[in-house]
Scaffold this motif. Sequence first.
Motif, short mmCIF file in Angstrom:
data_model
loop_
_atom_site.label_atom_id
_atom_site.label_comp_id
_atom_site.label_asym_id
_atom_site.label_seq_id
_atom_site.Cartn_x
_atom_site.Cartn_y
_atom_site.Cartn_z
N VAL A 277 0.88 -1.16 0.00
CA VAL A 277 0.00 0.00 0.00
C VAL A 277 0.92 1.22 0.00
CG1 VAL A 277 -1.85 1.24 1.16
CG2 VAL A 277 -1.77 -1.26 1.29
N TYR A 278 0.74 2.10 -0.95
CA TYR A 278 1.74 3.12 -1.26
C TYR A 278 1.47 4.48 -0.60
CZ TYR A 278 3.40 -0.18 -4.75
OH TYR A 278 3.90 -1.30 -5.38
N GLU A 279 2.54 5.25 -0.51
CA GLU A 279 2.46 6.66 -0.14
C GLU A 279 3.40 7.44 -1.05
OE1 GLU A 279 4.43 7.83 3.65
OE2 GLU A 279 4.61 5.65 3.94
N ARG A 280 3.15 8.74 -1.16
CA ARG A 280 3.95 9.56 -2.07
C ARG A 280 4.82 10.55 -1.31
NH1 ARG A 280 1.98 12.69 -7.62
NH2 ARG A 280 4.04 13.58 -8.12
N LYS A 281 6.08 10.63 -1.73
CA LYS A 281 7.02 11.62 -1.22
C LYS A 281 7.70 12.26 -2.43
CE LYS A 281 6.71 10.95 3.30
NZ LYS A 281 6.28 12.01 4.25
N GLY A 282 7.31 13.48 -2.77
CA GLY A 282 7.87 14.14 -3.93
C GLY A 282 7.56 13.38 -5.21
N ASP A 283 8.60 12.99 -5.92
CA ASP A 283 8.39 12.26 -7.17
C ASP A 283 8.47 10.74 -6.98
OD1 ASP A 283 11.08 12.07 -6.63
OD2 ASP A 283 11.73 12.45 -8.71
N LEU A 284 8.40 10.29 -5.71
CA LEU A 284 8.46 8.86 -5.43
C LEU A 284 7.13 8.32 -4.92
CD1 LEU A 284 11.90 8.46 -3.58
CD2 LEU A 284 11.42 8.07 -6.00
N LEU A 285 6.78 7.14 -5.37
CA LEU A 285 5.70 6.35 -4.78
C LEU A 285 6.37 5.12 -4.19
CD1 LEU A 285 2.76 6.24 -7.38
CD2 LEU A 285 2.72 7.29 -5.12
N TYR A 286 6.14 4.85 -2.90
CA TYR A 286 6.80 3.68 -2.32
C TYR A 286 5.88 3.01 -1.29
CZ TYR A 286 7.85 6.40 1.92
OH TYR A 286 7.75 7.14 3.07
N ALA A 287 6.16 1.74 -1.09
CA ALA A 287 5.40 0.95 -0.11
C ALA A 287 6.37 0.03 0.61
CB ALA A 287 4.32 0.13 -0.81
N ILE A 288 6.11 -0.20 1.89
CA ILE A 288 6.95 -1.07 2.70
C ILE A 288 6.05 -2.09 3.40
CG2 ILE A 288 8.56 -1.21 4.62
CD1 ILE A 288 9.37 1.67 4.04
N ASP A 289 6.41 -3.36 3.27
CA ASP A 289 5.72 -4.43 3.99
C ASP A 289 6.78 -5.34 4.59
OD1 ASP A 289 4.02 -6.28 5.04
OD2 ASP A 289 3.35 -7.11 3.13
N CYS B 87 9.08 0.54 -5.16
CA CYS B 87 9.34 1.96 -5.42
C CYS B 87 9.13 2.30 -6.88
CB CYS B 87 10.77 2.29 -5.01
SG CYS B 87 11.22 4.03 -5.26
N PHE B 88 8.43 3.42 -7.12
CA PHE B 88 8.25 3.97 -8.46
C PHE B 88 8.65 5.45 -8.43
CE2 PHE B 88 5.22 0.49 -8.12
CZ PHE B 88 5.42 -0.20 -9.30
N GLN B 89 9.21 5.93 -9.53
CA GLN B 89 9.58 7.34 -9.62
C GLN B 89 8.88 7.98 -10.82
OE1 GLN B 89 13.80 8.10 -9.98
NE2 GLN B 89 13.58 10.14 -9.08
N TYR B 90 8.38 9.19 -10.58
CA TYR B 90 7.63 9.89 -11.63
C TYR B 90 8.59 10.51 -12.65
CZ TYR B 90 4.42 13.02 -14.02
OH TYR B 90 3.67 13.64 -14.98
#
Length: 209
Positions: free
Chosen positions: A28-40, A46-49
């Motif tokens: 389940v993801y959250e966004r920080k700047g140009d990054l979308l990331y999730a930790i389990d 991780c995805f970058q815009y």
Amino acid sequence: MSEELKIVALVRFNSDVAVVFNKRPNYVYERKGDLLYAIDGPFVSCFQYEEPSRAFKAFAGRSFDLPMKDGTTTKCNGQWWDKGLNKLSAMLEINLQHLTMGTVEKLKQCYVFSGTSCNADVINKMISEYKGCIYPYWDYEKIIKFDDLFREKIRNSHKLEKDKRNLVKQCKILSKQSAKNFKAELLKASAAIAHPHIEGVYAVWEKNL
């Protein structure tokens, strides 16, 4: 209570190993700047815009959805690229690395390992503590599929034995019913004759059932 993460097997994969776990990550993801990331747990995605162009799109422009922590969904169709791991690693101050992984259930459905990222320190420690065999790539497919074939054979064997017992039971029931009906019909048909040996005729027939 969530099941504890365990390594089921290590499989040779090119010059490295693929790790088979007992469960898959649920991202389940959250966004920080140009990054979308999730930790389990130790797993990270991780995805970058990056603005796509007509010629270059992430994942060849394939559309997919990413669930977000705030309950929304991010629609991806070429603008979110599979990169940014080094930037995320620096941001989280965690040593992140790529990981080739799978689960037995998924590999039985389609023998293809998937890629994700992970906390390198945690996963490498788990790998170092693994005491099992490192399987050749194609041998592991045979092993996990043989387990199912063997269990299916045992189930079929038990079913055949059960069916055999039921068949014998039904045959005995039908035999008794037939004998009873035969005697009744025989006595009924011979009642007018009142043959003195009719019971003896039936006794001989019953003895030979």
